[in-house]
Design an enzyme around this catalytic site. Sequence first.
Site, PDB file in Angstrom:
ATOM      1  CG  HIS A 183     113.655  42.106 106.904  1.00  0.00           C
ATOM      2  ND1 HIS A 183     114.480  41.183 106.309  1.00  0.00           N
ATOM      3  CD2 HIS A 183     114.486  43.001 107.493  1.00  0.00           C
ATOM      4  CE1 HIS A 183     115.751  41.500 106.525  1.00  0.00           C
ATOM      5  NE2 HIS A 183     115.780  42.604 107.236  1.00  0.00           N
ATOM      6  CG  ASP A 309     115.157  34.151 104.625  1.00  0.00           C
ATOM      7  OD1 ASP A 309     114.974  34.539 103.450  1.00  0.00           O
ATOM      8  OD2 ASP A 309     115.668  34.873 105.506  1.00  0.00           O
TER       9      ASP A 309
HETATM   10  O1  DOR Z   1     119.931  36.751 104.522  1.00  0.00           O
HETATM   11  C1  DOR Z   1     119.041  37.265 103.880  1.00  0.00           C
HETATM   12  N1  DOR Z   1     118.993  37.165 102.543  1.00  0.00           N
HETATM   13  N2  DOR Z   1     118.081  37.931 104.534  1.00  0.00           N
HETATM   14  C2  DOR Z   1     117.148  38.650 103.888  1.00  0.00           C
HETATM   15  O2  DOR Z   1     116.322  39.239 104.527  1.00  0.00           O
HETATM   16  C3  DOR Z   1     117.167  38.729 102.420  1.00  0.00           C
HETATM   17  C4  DOR Z   1     117.836  37.572 101.837  1.00  0.00           C
HETATM   18  C5  DOR Z   1     118.173  37.761 100.378  1.00  0.00           C
HETATM   19  O3  DOR Z   1     117.301  38.209  99.613  1.00  0.00           O
HETATM   20  O4  DOR Z   1     119.275  37.419  99.983  1.00  0.00           O
END
Ligand code: DOR
Length: 428
Positions: A183, A309
């Site tokens: 990341h 994601d």
């Molecule tokens: O938008 C995000 N949400 N980016 C991340 O890297 C983590 C993720 C989360 O775990 O909610």
Amino acid sequence: MSLLIRGGRVVDPSQGLDRHVDVWIVEGKVAALGADLEVPKSAPPPRVLDVSGCVVTPGLMDMHTHLREPGFEHKETIATGLAAAAAGGFTAVLAMANTLPVNDTPAVTELMMRRAAAAGGTRLYPVGAVSVGLAGTELAEIGGMQRAGIVALSDDGMPVMNARLMRRAMEYGHMLGLPVLSHCEDYGLSHGGVMHEGTVSAALGLPGIPAAAENVMVYRDIQLAAMTGAHVHIQHVSTAEAVDLVRRGKDQGVRVTAEACPHHFTLTDEAVRQYDTHTKVNPPLRSAADVEAVKAGLKDGTIDVIASDHAPHHVSEKEQDYTAAPSGMVGLETSLGLSLQLVHEGYLSLPQWIAKQTLNPAQLLGLPHGRLEIGGVADLTIFDPEREQVIEAGALHSRSSNSPFLGWTLRGTAMVTIVAGKVAFERL
Ligand code: DOR
């Protein structure tokens, strides 16, 4: 249970297969592939699935999900997350380590695997944390977690700011055959930011996250991979420069791979103008030029993988003002329809799109998936590339519905998801 899948277009990039053939599945394995298959009279009669008009592929894999269990079960559980995955056409997912407790010990890894086995259906592969508590100071129990079942390392959600620690993680990862999923975010540059830094953030008066916050870390991690010989995989690539850095790293022979997420090649920072917190995600939605560069990277093979994601958050958490709301959006049930747009628009051929969600992630993770061959485990995805699907909160299988795509009509829908020969989801 035996299944006979009739009339589909079977596409398997691992063997250059793209033909209308039937697939016969017996006891969890692919027993036969061929035109107008006849099941031998001696065999028990199979359940026949007529999938004319559909595409049949090796099971799709999503190598970037957050399933929130243990610790944040109000957002998602392993069971609801895996159900969402099956409904989205995925037969396997990688679950990130930013749970509570963090997946930084074999005990948490084992718990995730037990819960997934109890839920059944889509397979879960845990990702172990790089650092204890994602705190970025001390390496987690990497060897123990690998024995328990992790398939990669990542502090995703948090960057590994300490380059020395990242170097050590890569050295261990290299020794143990575990890729490091990174990341990329320079926290010093991004801290306090809530959206892409540019003209839109200036107009909205919201603090920005500059593209450089991502770029400098992509550069650093490619340098560390070159130095250690490790395999680094750049997660959720969102900037033009990051795509270019990966391209150059590959040209130089560094073991670097990369993924892009549907929201990053579908939306720009213009989507934030209504202050809808569903558009808040990290890395943020970027400029139109960045979106084009990510698409170009997918097209020329710089970006190997499409990953969702999937980041569920409860409605009460997203119903705050833009700066307070957490980042992330659900993605498992929109990924297929959103990313097929790349095929509809001619950026990718259908086999190229399939490879980015089957063979490529399986190969880079060293997992025994991504192929549809006789004798192989019958993990298959069947989707209708033309069938439209309206995204509605109430129809999602995920426990959360934080998506900027609610109300959108997507072209392309998962119809049947088969894991080890069993139907994990069907919409026929
Ligand atoms: O938008 C995000 N949400 N980016 C991340 O890297 C983590 C993720 C989360 O775990 O909610």
